[in-house]
Design a protein around this motif. Structure first.
Motif, mmCIF file in Angstrom:
data_model
loop_
_atom_site.group_PDB
_atom_site.id
_atom_site.type_symbol
_atom_site.label_atom_id
_atom_site.label_comp_id
_atom_site.label_asym_id
_atom_site.label_seq_id
_atom_site.Cartn_x
_atom_site.Cartn_y
_atom_site.Cartn_z
ATOM 1 N N VAL A 123 0.842 -1.189 0.000
ATOM 2 C CA VAL A 123 0.000 0.000 0.000
ATOM 3 C C VAL A 123 0.881 1.244 0.000
ATOM 4 O O VAL A 123 1.834 1.355 0.771
ATOM 5 C CB VAL A 123 -0.935 0.011 1.225
ATOM 6 N N GLY A 124 0.568 2.168 -0.883
ATOM 7 C CA GLY A 124 1.285 3.436 -0.955
ATOM 8 C C GLY A 124 0.322 4.558 -1.283
ATOM 9 O O GLY A 124 -0.893 4.356 -1.321
ATOM 10 N N GLY A 160 -2.273 11.884 -2.777
ATOM 11 C CA GLY A 160 -2.418 11.435 -1.400
ATOM 12 C C GLY A 160 -3.359 10.265 -1.227
ATOM 13 O O GLY A 160 -3.612 9.845 -0.091
ATOM 14 N N ARG A 161 -3.874 9.718 -2.332
ATOM 15 C CA ARG A 161 -4.797 8.587 -2.223
ATOM 16 C C ARG A 161 -4.017 7.282 -2.102
ATOM 17 O O ARG A 161 -2.940 7.126 -2.654
ATOM 18 C CB ARG A 161 -5.692 8.533 -3.454
ATOM 19 N N LYS A 162 -4.609 6.346 -1.337
ATOM 20 C CA LYS A 162 -3.976 5.053 -1.154
ATOM 21 C C LYS A 162 -4.146 4.198 -2.413
ATOM 22 O O LYS A 162 -5.238 4.077 -2.954
ATOM 23 C CB LYS A 162 -4.587 4.317 0.040
ATOM 24 N N VAL A 163 -3.029 3.641 -2.869
ATOM 25 C CA VAL A 163 -3.032 2.760 -4.038
ATOM 26 C C VAL A 163 -2.115 1.580 -3.755
ATOM 27 O O VAL A 163 -1.280 1.620 -2.838
ATOM 28 C CB VAL A 163 -2.556 3.498 -5.315
ATOM 29 N N LEU A 164 -2.275 0.528 -4.537
ATOM 30 C CA LEU A 164 -1.420 -0.647 -4.420
ATOM 31 C C LEU A 164 -0.278 -0.546 -5.427
ATOM 32 O O LEU A 164 -0.504 -0.320 -6.617
ATOM 33 C CB LEU A 164 -2.227 -1.928 -4.663
ATOM 34 N N TYR A 165 0.952 -0.712 -4.918
ATOM 35 C CA TYR A 165 2.130 -0.670 -5.780
ATOM 36 C C TYR A 165 2.800 -2.038 -5.784
ATOM 37 O O TYR A 165 2.976 -2.665 -4.731
ATOM 38 C CB TYR A 165 3.135 0.375 -5.294
ATOM 39 N N ALA A 207 -0.433 -1.629 -9.193
ATOM 40 C CA ALA A 207 -0.956 -2.983 -9.303
ATOM 41 C C ALA A 207 -2.232 -2.982 -10.123
ATOM 42 O O ALA A 207 -3.101 -2.127 -9.927
ATOM 43 C CB ALA A 207 -1.214 -3.568 -7.907
ATOM 44 N N PRO A 208 -2.381 -3.915 -11.086
ATOM 45 C CA PRO A 208 -3.623 -4.008 -11.842
ATOM 46 C C PRO A 208 -4.760 -4.526 -10.964
ATOM 47 O O PRO A 208 -4.545 -4.990 -9.833
ATOM 48 C CB PRO A 208 -3.279 -5.000 -12.959
#
Length: 306
Positions: A76-77, A82-87, A296-297
């Protein structure tokens, strides 16, 4: 490389009598030009092989990412908003995982075919430049009309086409160790060559017309700007034609016996167009184009590295 061949180096000078060309006593001075050219070509081959070896870990990780090999879970990043996304793991994390599993030698798997590809590409590029001298193709002017500009671009594309075909052959060379290399296994060559041809035409056309019609001859730094135009256009066009490279690499391993190219990790594609449409529907036509910040897709396919 452009100076190879003794006769080509003397093209602008008056021919000398045979007696004047021959050194006293019939020594080896007559072959000094070709010998020097061969030494220069050998130096370029060695330098190319060294760069290929140094960059191999990066390209190895890139290839694994391209085929969808994700042995590590996403983290999680936050994005720039500033939104949380998966890397997904970047290059350094991925490389450390390979070293942990396979040791440092694991980063250099497949190095031999890549060195062969680099050597063939360097030799082919030098041979093409000798066979088709660049002449005045780099000398552009605002006085050139459209017909003259197109003629110069065609010459540049002609010179680059043979090189691009040889470079595209790495699609097969890098997988020459597979148990079967029939016609069915060469499907990845078509998108590679198609992408290289589009890259050559678009890059040369854009660079030439920008240098000819957008850069004024009276500008004091015109020559400096023109020297960087093709480089910048090359970067831009390599990004736009990246999907062809991705599809070519995927087709090279698809349905060949490797787990990365078989269901459930990858569909069995019937053609490279089928592969293109599948990646487009998944939003992954640029998968592997970035190795540092990888989103991440929605559905990430992960399988073990062993």
């Amino acid at each position: 490389m452009r100076s190879g061949g003794g006769s080509g180096a003397m093209a602008g000078e008056a021919p000398l009598p045979s007696a004047a060309r021959a050194p006293p006593g019939g020594g080896s001075g007559a072959v000094a030009g070709p010998g020097r050219a061969e030494g220069t070509e050998g130096l370029f081959v060695v330098l190319g092989a060294g760069l290929a070896a140094a960059s191999h870990p990066l390209l190895y990780v890139k290839l694994l990412v391209q085929v969808g090999h994700e042995p590590l879970p996403p983290t999680v990043g936050r994005n720039v908003l500033g939104r949380k996304v998966l890397y997904l793991p970047g290059f350094f994390t991925y490389a450390r995982h390979i070293v942990k599993v396979d040791g440092k030698r694991g980063l250099f798997r497949g190095l031999t075919p890549r060195l062969i590809s680099s050597t063939l590409s360097t030799i082919t590029r030098g041979s093409v430049k000798k066979a088709f001298p660049l002449e005045d193709m780099e000398h552009v002017s605002n006085k050139d009309d459209v017909k003259t500009s197109l003629r110069k671009v065609v010459k540049e594309v002609r010179n680059g086409y043979a090189v691009s075909v040889m470079i595209s052959m790495r699609c097969m060379v890098q997988f020459v160790g597979r148990e079967s290399l029939g016609t069915e296994k060469h499907k990845g060559l078509v998108p590679h060559i198609l992408g290289d041809v589009i890259f050559l035409w678009c890059c040369n056309l854009l660079a030439h017309f920008i240098n000819t019609y957008a850069v004024d001859d009276n500008f004091s730094q015109a020559s400096v700007i023109r020297s960087y135009t093709k480089f910048v256009m090359g970067i831009a066009m390599s990004m736009l034609t990246y999907p062809f490279l991705l599809v070519g690499d995927l087709m090279a391993v698809n349905n060949c016996g490797l787990r990365a190219g078989l269901p459930p990790y990858a569909p069995a594609f019937t053609s490279w167009i089928h592969c293109w449409r599948y990646l487009s529907s998944q939003g992954q036509l640029f998968r592997g184009s970035s190795l540092l910040f990888r989103r991440a897709p929605m559905q990430a396919a992960c399988f073990p590295i062993d």
